[in-house]
Design a protein around this motif. Structure first.
Motif, PDB file in Angstrom:
ATOM      1  N   GLY A 202       0.783  -1.227   0.000  1.00 57.22           N
ATOM      2  CA  GLY A 202       0.000   0.000   0.000  1.00 57.22           C
ATOM      3  C   GLY A 202       0.815   1.277   0.000  1.00 57.22           C
ATOM      4  N   ARG A 203       2.144   1.172   0.102  1.00 58.69           N
ATOM      5  CA  ARG A 203       3.007   2.345   0.116  1.00 58.69           C
ATOM      6  C   ARG A 203       3.512   2.576  -1.302  1.00 58.69           C
ATOM      7  NH1 ARG A 203       8.515   3.511   0.959  1.00 58.69           N
ATOM      8  NH2 ARG A 203       9.048   1.308   0.848  1.00 58.69           N
ATOM      9  N   LYS A 204       3.425   3.807  -1.787  1.00 60.60           N
ATOM     10  CA  LYS A 204       3.890   4.141  -3.126  1.00 60.60           C
ATOM     11  C   LYS A 204       5.284   4.757  -3.031  1.00 60.60           C
ATOM     12  CE  LYS A 204      -0.473   4.487  -5.478  1.00 60.60           C
ATOM     13  NZ  LYS A 204      -0.547   3.100  -5.796  1.00 60.60           N
ATOM     14  N   PHE A 205       6.150   4.382  -3.972  1.00 61.20           N
ATOM     15  CA  PHE A 205       7.511   4.908  -3.982  1.00 61.20           C
ATOM     16  C   PHE A 205       8.090   4.763  -5.392  1.00 61.20           C
ATOM     17  CE2 PHE A 205       7.580   0.454  -3.053  1.00 61.20           C
ATOM     18  CZ  PHE A 205       8.669  -0.064  -3.738  1.00 61.20           C
ATOM     19  N   GLN A 206       9.214   5.421  -5.645  1.00 63.45           N
ATOM     20  CA  GLN A 206       9.902   5.335  -6.931  1.00 63.45           C
ATOM     21  C   GLN A 206      10.925   4.203  -6.862  1.00 63.45           C
ATOM     22  OE1 GLN A 206       9.499   7.558  -9.808  1.00 63.45           O
ATOM     23  NE2 GLN A 206       7.614   7.754  -8.635  1.00 63.45           N
ATOM     24  N   GLY A 207      10.984   3.415  -7.936  1.00 65.53           N
ATOM     25  CA  GLY A 207      11.943   2.319  -7.938  1.00 65.53           C
ATOM     26  C   GLY A 207      12.052   1.661  -9.298  1.00 65.53           C
ATOM     27  N   VAL A 208      12.836   0.589  -9.342  1.00 66.19           N
ATOM     28  CA  VAL A 208      13.078  -0.156 -10.572  1.00 66.19           C
ATOM     29  C   VAL A 208      12.073  -1.289 -10.694  1.00 66.19           C
ATOM     30  CG1 VAL A 208      14.733  -1.651 -11.788  1.00 66.19           C
ATOM     31  CG2 VAL A 208      15.548   0.361 -10.557  1.00 66.19           C
ATOM     32  N   THR A 209      11.464  -1.390 -11.859  1.00 66.49           N
ATOM     33  CA  THR A 209      10.611  -2.532 -12.174  1.00 66.49           C
ATOM     34  C   THR A 209      11.526  -3.619 -12.713  1.00 66.49           C
ATOM     35  OG1 THR A 209       8.761  -1.100 -12.737  1.00 66.49           O
ATOM     36  CG2 THR A 209       8.709  -3.335 -13.627  1.00 66.49           C
ATOM     37  N   ARG A 210      11.415  -4.818 -12.166  1.00 68.30           N
ATOM     38  CA  ARG A 210      12.240  -5.935 -12.621  1.00 68.30           C
ATOM     39  C   ARG A 210      11.872  -6.231 -14.081  1.00 68.30           C
ATOM     40  NH1 ARG A 210      14.585  -9.085  -9.099  1.00 68.30           N
ATOM     41  NH2 ARG A 210      13.072  -8.619  -7.474  1.00 68.30           N
ATOM     42  N   ALA A 211      12.839  -6.050 -14.989  1.00 72.07           N
ATOM     43  CA  ALA A 211      12.588  -6.245 -16.427  1.00 72.07           C
ATOM     44  C   ALA A 211      13.855  -6.790 -17.078  1.00 72.07           C
ATOM     45  CB  ALA A 211      12.204  -4.920 -17.079  1.00 72.07           C
ATOM     46  N   THR A 212      13.667  -7.505 -18.192  1.00 73.31           N
ATOM     47  CA  THR A 212      14.805  -8.061 -18.929  1.00 73.31           C
ATOM     48  C   THR A 212      14.625  -7.785 -20.412  1.00 73.31           C
ATOM     49  OG1 THR A 212      15.060  -9.830 -17.311  1.00 73.31           O
ATOM     50  CG2 THR A 212      16.110 -10.165 -19.442  1.00 73.31           C
ATOM     51  N   PHE A 213      15.746  -7.472 -21.053  1.00 76.06           N
ATOM     52  CA  PHE A 213      15.787  -7.243 -22.493  1.00 76.06           C
ATOM     53  C   PHE A 213      16.826  -8.167 -23.095  1.00 76.06           C
ATOM     54  CE2 PHE A 213      14.429  -3.449 -20.404  1.00 76.06           C
ATOM     55  CZ  PHE A 213      13.457  -2.908 -21.213  1.00 76.06           C
ATOM     56  N   VAL A 214      16.473  -8.863 -24.174  1.00 73.30           N
ATOM     57  CA  VAL A 214      17.474  -9.579 -24.949  1.00 73.30           C
ATOM     58  C   VAL A 214      17.752  -8.675 -26.139  1.00 73.30           C
ATOM     59  CG1 VAL A 214      17.978 -11.577 -26.398  1.00 73.30           C
ATOM     60  CG2 VAL A 214      16.836 -11.891 -24.201  1.00 73.30           C
ATOM     61  N   ILE A 215      19.021  -8.305 -26.279  1.00 72.46           N
ATOM     62  CA  ILE A 215      19.453  -7.417 -27.359  1.00 72.46           C
ATOM     63  C   ILE A 215      20.263  -8.264 -28.334  1.00 72.46           C
ATOM     64  CG2 ILE A 215      20.807  -5.364 -27.887  1.00 72.46           C
ATOM     65  CD1 ILE A 215      20.087  -4.531 -24.886  1.00 72.46           C
ATOM     66  N   ASP A 216      19.899  -8.177 -29.604  1.00 74.61           N
ATOM     67  CA  ASP A 216      20.539  -9.048 -30.590  1.00 74.61           C
ATOM     68  C   ASP A 216      21.932  -8.551 -31.004  1.00 74.61           C
ATOM     69  OD1 ASP A 216      20.221  -7.072 -32.583  1.00 74.61           O
ATOM     70  OD2 ASP A 216      18.491  -8.063 -33.496  1.00 74.61           O
ATOM     71  N   THR A 217      22.549  -9.304 -31.893  1.00 77.32           N
ATOM     72  CA  THR A 217      23.928  -9.044 -32.314  1.00 77.32           C
ATOM     73  C   THR A 217      24.090  -7.706 -33.032  1.00 77.32           C
ATOM     74  OG1 THR A 217      23.510 -10.260 -34.347  1.00 77.32           O
ATOM     75  CG2 THR A 217      24.448 -11.507 -32.515  1.00 77.32           C
ATOM     76  N   GLU A 218      22.980  -7.130 -33.506  1.00 76.87           N
ATOM     77  CA  GLU A 218      23.019  -5.850 -34.217  1.00 76.87           C
ATOM     78  C   GLU A 218      22.666  -4.665 -33.308  1.00 76.87           C
ATOM     79  OE1 GLU A 218      21.994  -5.999 -38.189  1.00 76.87           O
ATOM     80  OE2 GLU A 218      23.242  -7.797 -38.096  1.00 76.87           O
TER      81      GLU A 218
END
Length: 184
Positions: free
Chosen positions: A113-129
């Protein structure tokens, strides 16, 4: 900023790793990059995720990928975390949150119930280009690294297939309970 989508050019950056070395995304052209964002060093979910990446690191390398972890923690915090759990990949210190902003993972969160600023757990696969091949915008730690490995081994998914739809599994019907006689 919005989260980069499949086919977008991945925003380039330069950050320091846990050993104070400068790491640029562009230095990994020609390799797939698994860029994962996590909220905080040495917390339960982040530790589990990092250890999953550690445990599958050789398989990820065999699949032609480099793993980079990013959080707003300091290089000193990253060094303690990496040493404590024998993490074999760079943890990048985004203390100014510029990379988190560029990838759209910094913003309002809610916990108990507490709101705050932070990082959302996320993943990116970036290709060879240097293009985004796959995005997991809200990661569930359990089984995540296996999903990434499947993506790397199976090639790039079709554009727009950011998050696979959950598989529907037929549930076994529970055995019927005998009705008890009603008491008056």
């Amino acid at each position: 900023m919005p989260i980069p989508q499949t086919g977008d050019r991945a925003p380039d950056f330069q950050l320091q790793d846990q050993n104070g070395n400068d790491v640029k995304l562009s230095q990994f052209r020609g390799k797939n990059v698994v860029l994962y964002f996590y909220p905080k060093d040495d917390t339960p979910g982040c530790t589990r995720e990092a250890c999953d990446f550690r445990d599958e690191h050789s398989a990820l390398q065999s699949a032609g990928a480099v793993v980079l972890g990013v959080s707003p923690d300091t290089t000193k915090s990253h060094q303690k975390f990496a040493t404590k759990f024998s993490l074999p990949f760079p943890l990048l210190a985004d203390t100014e949150r510029q990379v988190c902003d560029a990838y759209g993972v910094w913003g309002e969160k809610s916990l108990y119930g507490r709101k705050f600023q932070g990082v959302t757990r996320a993943t990116f696969v970036i290709d060879t280009e240097g293009k985004v091949a796959r995005v997991w915008p809200k990661v569930k730690v359990q089984g995540h690294v296996r999903e990434i490995l499947q993506t790397l081994k199976g090639g790039a998914p079709t554009p727009g297939a950011e998050e696979p739809a959950p598989k529907k599994t037929a549930k076994k019907a529970a055995p019927a309970k005998k009705a008890e006689p009603r008491r008056k």
